[in-house]
Design an enzyme around this catalytic site. Structure first.
Site, PDB file in Angstrom:
ATOM      1  N   ASN A 154      35.912  87.234  84.169  1.00  0.00           N
ATOM      2  CA  ASN A 154      36.820  86.480  85.046  1.00  0.00           C
ATOM      3  C   ASN A 154      36.880  84.993  84.717  1.00  0.00           C
ATOM      4  O   ASN A 154      37.952  84.400  84.723  1.00  0.00           O
ATOM      5  CB  ASN A 154      36.474  86.730  86.518  1.00  0.00           C
ATOM      6  CG  ASN A 154      35.109  86.229  86.900  1.00  0.00           C
ATOM      7  OD1 ASN A 154      34.164  86.318  86.116  1.00  0.00           O
ATOM      8  ND2 ASN A 154      34.989  85.689  88.079  1.00  0.00           N
ATOM      9  N   GLU A 253      23.568  86.940  88.855  1.00  0.00           N
ATOM     10  CA  GLU A 253      24.670  86.527  89.735  1.00  0.00           C
ATOM     11  C   GLU A 253      25.584  87.737  89.848  1.00  0.00           C
ATOM     12  O   GLU A 253      26.225  88.133  88.863  1.00  0.00           O
ATOM     13  CB  GLU A 253      25.450  85.351  89.117  1.00  0.00           C
ATOM     14  CG  GLU A 253      24.615  84.133  88.783  1.00  0.00           C
ATOM     15  CD  GLU A 253      24.147  83.359  89.994  1.00  0.00           C
ATOM     16  OE1 GLU A 253      24.474  83.762  91.122  1.00  0.00           O
ATOM     17  OE2 GLU A 253      23.427  82.369  89.819  1.00  0.00           O
ATOM     18  N   CYS A 287      34.326  85.353  91.865  1.00  0.00           N
ATOM     19  CA  CYS A 287      33.320  86.022  92.700  1.00  0.00           C
ATOM     20  C   CYS A 287      33.200  85.386  94.077  1.00  0.00           C
ATOM     21  O   CYS A 287      32.706  86.014  95.004  1.00  0.00           O
ATOM     22  CB  CYS A 287      31.969  85.989  92.004  1.00  0.00           C
ATOM     23  SG  CYS A 287      31.384  84.303  91.732  1.00  0.00           S
ATOM     24  N   GLU A 456      20.758  79.676  90.258  1.00  0.00           N
ATOM     25  CA  GLU A 456      21.066  78.873  89.082  1.00  0.00           C
ATOM     26  C   GLU A 456      21.547  77.520  89.571  1.00  0.00           C
ATOM     27  O   GLU A 456      21.710  77.301  90.772  1.00  0.00           O
ATOM     28  CB  GLU A 456      22.083  79.600  88.211  1.00  0.00           C
ATOM     29  CG  GLU A 456      21.508  80.934  87.732  1.00  0.00           C
ATOM     30  CD  GLU A 456      22.376  81.711  86.755  1.00  0.00           C
ATOM     31  OE1 GLU A 456      23.577  81.419  86.656  1.00  0.00           O
ATOM     32  OE2 GLU A 456      21.834  82.616  86.102  1.00  0.00           O
TER      33      GLU A 456
HETATM   34  P1  NAD Z   1      30.434  94.193  84.713  1.00  0.00           P
HETATM   35  O1  NAD Z   1      29.137  94.300  85.396  1.00  0.00           O
HETATM   36  O2  NAD Z   1      31.236  95.405  84.493  1.00  0.00           O
HETATM   37  O3  NAD Z   1      30.247  93.532  83.271  1.00  0.00           O
HETATM   38  C1  NAD Z   1      29.634  92.284  83.088  1.00  0.00           C
HETATM   39  C2  NAD Z   1      29.025  92.220  81.704  1.00  0.00           C
HETATM   40  O4  NAD Z   1      27.988  93.189  81.620  1.00  0.00           O
HETATM   41  C3  NAD Z   1      30.005  92.542  80.575  1.00  0.00           C
HETATM   42  O5  NAD Z   1      29.701  91.729  79.461  1.00  0.00           O
HETATM   43  C4  NAD Z   1      29.704  93.997  80.276  1.00  0.00           C
HETATM   44  O6  NAD Z   1      30.023  94.401  78.957  1.00  0.00           O
HETATM   45  C5  NAD Z   1      28.201  94.027  80.497  1.00  0.00           C
HETATM   46  N1  NAD Z   1      27.660  95.349  80.815  1.00  0.00           N
HETATM   47  C6  NAD Z   1      28.274  96.370  81.469  1.00  0.00           C
HETATM   48  N2  NAD Z   1      27.439  97.428  81.556  1.00  0.00           N
HETATM   49  C7  NAD Z   1      26.274  97.065  80.965  1.00  0.00           C
HETATM   50  C8  NAD Z   1      25.037  97.722  80.721  1.00  0.00           C
HETATM   51  N3  NAD Z   1      24.815  98.985  81.117  1.00  0.00           N
HETATM   52  N4  NAD Z   1      24.063  97.048  80.077  1.00  0.00           N
HETATM   53  C9  NAD Z   1      24.255  95.779  79.668  1.00  0.00           C
HETATM   54  N5  NAD Z   1      25.431  95.101  79.840  1.00  0.00           N
HETATM   55  C10 NAD Z   1      26.410  95.740  80.493  1.00  0.00           C
HETATM   56  O7  NAD Z   1      31.262  93.100  85.532  1.00  0.00           O
HETATM   57  P2  NAD Z   1      32.756  92.610  85.252  1.00  0.00           P
HETATM   58  O8  NAD Z   1      33.702  93.666  85.672  1.00  0.00           O
HETATM   59  O9  NAD Z   1      32.838  92.057  83.872  1.00  0.00           O
HETATM   60  O10 NAD Z   1      32.846  91.362  86.244  1.00  0.00           O
HETATM   61  C11 NAD Z   1      33.238  91.465  87.572  1.00  0.00           C
HETATM   62  C12 NAD Z   1      32.020  91.474  88.470  1.00  0.00           C
HETATM   63  O11 NAD Z   1      31.242  90.313  88.240  1.00  0.00           O
HETATM   64  C13 NAD Z   1      32.347  91.442  89.950  1.00  0.00           C
HETATM   65  O12 NAD Z   1      31.489  92.296  90.649  1.00  0.00           O
HETATM   66  C14 NAD Z   1      32.075  89.999  90.342  1.00  0.00           C
HETATM   67  O13 NAD Z   1      31.769  89.788  91.697  1.00  0.00           O
HETATM   68  C15 NAD Z   1      30.907  89.694  89.475  1.00  0.00           C
HETATM   69  N6  NAD Z   1      30.758  88.252  89.284  1.00  0.00           N
HETATM   70  C16 NAD Z   1      29.766  87.612  89.942  1.00  0.00           C
HETATM   71  C17 NAD Z   1      29.614  86.227  89.797  1.00  0.00           C
HETATM   72  C18 NAD Z   1      28.544  85.459  90.524  1.00  0.00           C
HETATM   73  O14 NAD Z   1      28.338  84.294  90.194  1.00  0.00           O
HETATM   74  N7  NAD Z   1      27.872  86.039  91.492  1.00  0.00           N
HETATM   75  C19 NAD Z   1      30.483  85.536  88.958  1.00  0.00           C
HETATM   76  C20 NAD Z   1      31.500  86.249  88.304  1.00  0.00           C
HETATM   77  C21 NAD Z   1      31.625  87.612  88.461  1.00  0.00           C
HETATM   78  O1  6OD Z   2      30.663  77.418  89.754  1.00  0.00           O
HETATM   79  C1  6OD Z   2      29.743  78.075  89.257  1.00  0.00           C
HETATM   80  O2  6OD Z   2      28.733  77.531  88.774  1.00  0.00           O
HETATM   81  C2  6OD Z   2      29.813  79.523  89.209  1.00  0.00           C
HETATM   82  N1  6OD Z   2      28.742  80.156  88.700  1.00  0.00           N
HETATM   83  C3  6OD Z   2      30.912  80.173  89.643  1.00  0.00           C
HETATM   84  C4  6OD Z   2      31.054  81.566  89.690  1.00  0.00           C
HETATM   85  C5  6OD Z   2      32.240  82.115  89.983  1.00  0.00           C
HETATM   86  C6  6OD Z   2      32.439  83.519  89.990  1.00  0.00           C
HETATM   87  O3  6OD Z   2      33.420  84.088  89.602  1.00  0.00           O
END
Ligand code: NAD
Ligand code: 6OD
Length: 475
Positions: A154, A253, A287, A456
């Site tokens: 994202n 995260e 997120c 973080e």
């Molecule tokens: P995802 O978990 O599908 O993938 C994230 C990363 O993990 C990708 O690089 C993917 O290839 C890798 N991955 C997937 N399966 C794996 C495995 N079994 N072993 C190792 N690596 C693996 O997430 P996404 O769809 O790319 O992103 C969206 C999600 O991320 C949403 O749930 C969103 O809330 C979350 N997110 C959280 C934050 C935060 O700061 N809390 C920020 C951004 C996104």
């Molecule tokens: O602002 C940041 O440092 C941060 N980790 C944002 C995350 C956004 C999620 O999509």
């Protein structure tokens, strides 16, 4: 076609591995291909990172490393336009977001950790001893070693650099794996680290999917000392299992289902404008986006009408990242339309041009769903917000705190005492009052419950990416 996607291992570029198609989410067209790193490339990257710890990098002082981080920031600045183009190509997001937020934040991530490193001190204690001469204890911070950084699609460069910068600051070496859907800016970053004269093997990059591919092989690799991951909570569980096998530390995260609370005493213009941002920035694919909004009953109808009007007026929004993600969001909308009320949006826009082949979803406002409905409970990660009324402050808090996640929340109120009562009572890692996503990079960032492990930001990241050691000297 986009620039070739290449792994970066031990200072060399490499395209080994079976390629899979790279799809432009704006049009749905295939625009390139991504090589899926075979296990041999992942292994080579980890070994290169291990070797680099023993090379000149291991002798660089904090000041040397801080200067290197600034050189990387300078390099991104010099190639700013290329990064913006790659960020838009990766994600389909509007140019103003990439140029106004993502790329500047990547630069700021490197500068912030360089500056924090320069100003960092360690603790020391004088300990009394029976002979009266005492002893001096002081702590030394050492790198963890080889760190795997795994990031989502994202905010690809922002979130990758948010972990890479503090990891390098503390003297670690990195093997990064960006999302397979958004590899472009990470490739440019690899070039910039070379231009910034990081020794070979300090920063490595491998591409490919997660399960049964590069991501999994990286997290299971015995040569990886720690894992910093951003992504779905379910993926976090899988990665934690891999890390547990060798007791490797993790920083996670994860997902969220963020609530907003609008009290009747709030400035409603500000609350409506703020919610349009908090629900629909990057088409809800941040997120921190608000997916559940609870509004005090006396202003509920007025607020809902204004939010729906504002939502219908939104233009220039980008697509969902993929057809699969678009279909997941539309699945939620179909269930919501059957069980509740759609106040705005709810469908797929028609542009009459090549964007009709892409993965767009209209910004959508819903109401009338029960709290246990999947659309209200599960993370959607799209341009969808559900409104529900509340009567008391206690009820508002109970609604916001329900559910498995605890990443972020927003409170809209002009009552100062209420703001200070409600915000700290929210079960989240980050609460905003009368604003959303206002960031200071020194503050703790992360979630509670299923939204993450650890914090973080600022010293929290520098602490995670290092191991404190005590030295005791008898005087
Ligand atoms: P995802 O978990 O599908 O993938 C994230 C990363 O993990 C990708 O690089 C993917 O290839 C890798 N991955 C997937 N399966 C794996 C495995 N079994 N072993 C190792 N690596 C693996 O997430 P996404 O769809 O790319 O992103 C969206 C999600 O991320 C949403 O749930 C969103 O809330 C979350 N997110 C959280 C934050 C935060 O700061 N809390 C920020 C951004 C996104
Ligand atoms: O602002 C940041 O440092 C941060 N980790 C944002 C995350 C956004 C999620 O999509």
């Amino acid at each position: 076609m986009s620039a070739p996607v290449r792994h970066y291992v031990g200072g060399g570029f490499d395209t080994s591995g079976d390629p899979f198609p790279l799809v432009d989410p704006v049009t749905g067209r295939t625009v390139g291909e991504v090589p899926s790193a075979p296990v041999e490339v992942v292994d080579r990257a980890v070994r290169a990172a291990r070797e680099a710890l023993r090379g000149p990098w291991g002798t660089w002082s904090p000041a040397d490393r801080a200067r290197a981080l600034h050189r990387i920031a300078d390099g991104i600045e010099r190639r700013f336009e290329e990064f913006v183009v790659a960020e838009c190509a990766d994600t389909g997001k509007p140019r103003e977001l990439a140029a106004g937020v993502d790329i500047p934040r990547a630069i700021a991530n490197f500068r912030a950790y360089a500056d924090l490193l320069a100003g960092r001190s360690e603790q020391s204690w004088h300990t009394a001893t029976p002979d009266g001469r005492g002893a001096l204890n002081y702590t030394v911070r050492k790198p963890l070693g080889v760190v795997a950084v795994i990031s989502p699609w994202n905010l690809p460069l922002l979130l990758l650099t948010w972990k890479v910068a503090p990891a390098l600051a503390m003297g670690n070496t990195v093997v990064a794996k960006p999302s397979e859907l958004t590899p472009g800016t990470a490739c440019l970053l690899a070039e910039v680290t070379a231009e910034a004269e990081l020794p070979a093997g300090v920063f490595n990059l491998v591409h490919g999917p997660g399960a049964d591919a590069a991501g999994q092989w990286l997290t299971e690799h015995p040569g990886v000392d720690a894992i910093a991951f951003t992504g779905e909570s379910g993926t976090g569980t899988t990665i934690m299992r891999a890390a547990a096998a060798r007791l490797a530390p993790v920083s996670f995260e994860l997902g969220g289902k963020n609530a907003g609370l609008v009290f009747a005493d709030a400035d409603l213009d500000r609350a409506v404008a703020g919610t349009l941002r908090s629900a629909f920035t990057h088409s809800g694919q941040v997120c921190l986006c608000t997916e559940r909004l609870y509004v005090e009953r006396s202003v509920f109808d007025a607020f809902a009408e204004r939010l729906a009007d504002g939502t219908r007026a939104l233009g220039g929004y980008g697509p969902m990242i993929s057809a699969a993600h678009r279909d997941k969001v539309l699945g939620h909308l179909a269930k919501a339309a059957a069980d509740g009320e759609v106040l705005a949006g709810g469908g797929v826009p028609s542009f009459g041009d090549e964007r009709d082949g892409g993965f767009h979803v209209e910004p959508t406002v819903l109401r009338g769903l029960p709290e246990d409905h999947p659309t209200v409970r599960e993370e959607i990660f799209g341009p969808v917000v559900h409104l529900a009324p509340f009567d008391t402050e206690a009820e508002a808090l109970a609604l916001a705190n329900a559910g498995p996640y605890g990443l972020a929340a927003t409170v809209w109120t002009d009552d100062l005492a209420r703001a200070h009562r409600v915000a700290p009572a929210l079960e989240v890692g980050i609460a905003w009052v009368n604003t959303w996503n206002l960031r200071d990079l020194r503050t703790p960032f992360g979630g509670v419950k299923a939204s993450g492990i650890g914090r973080e930001g600022g010293d929290h990241s520098l602490d995670f990416f290092s191991e404190p050691m005590n030295v005791c000297v008898k005087l």
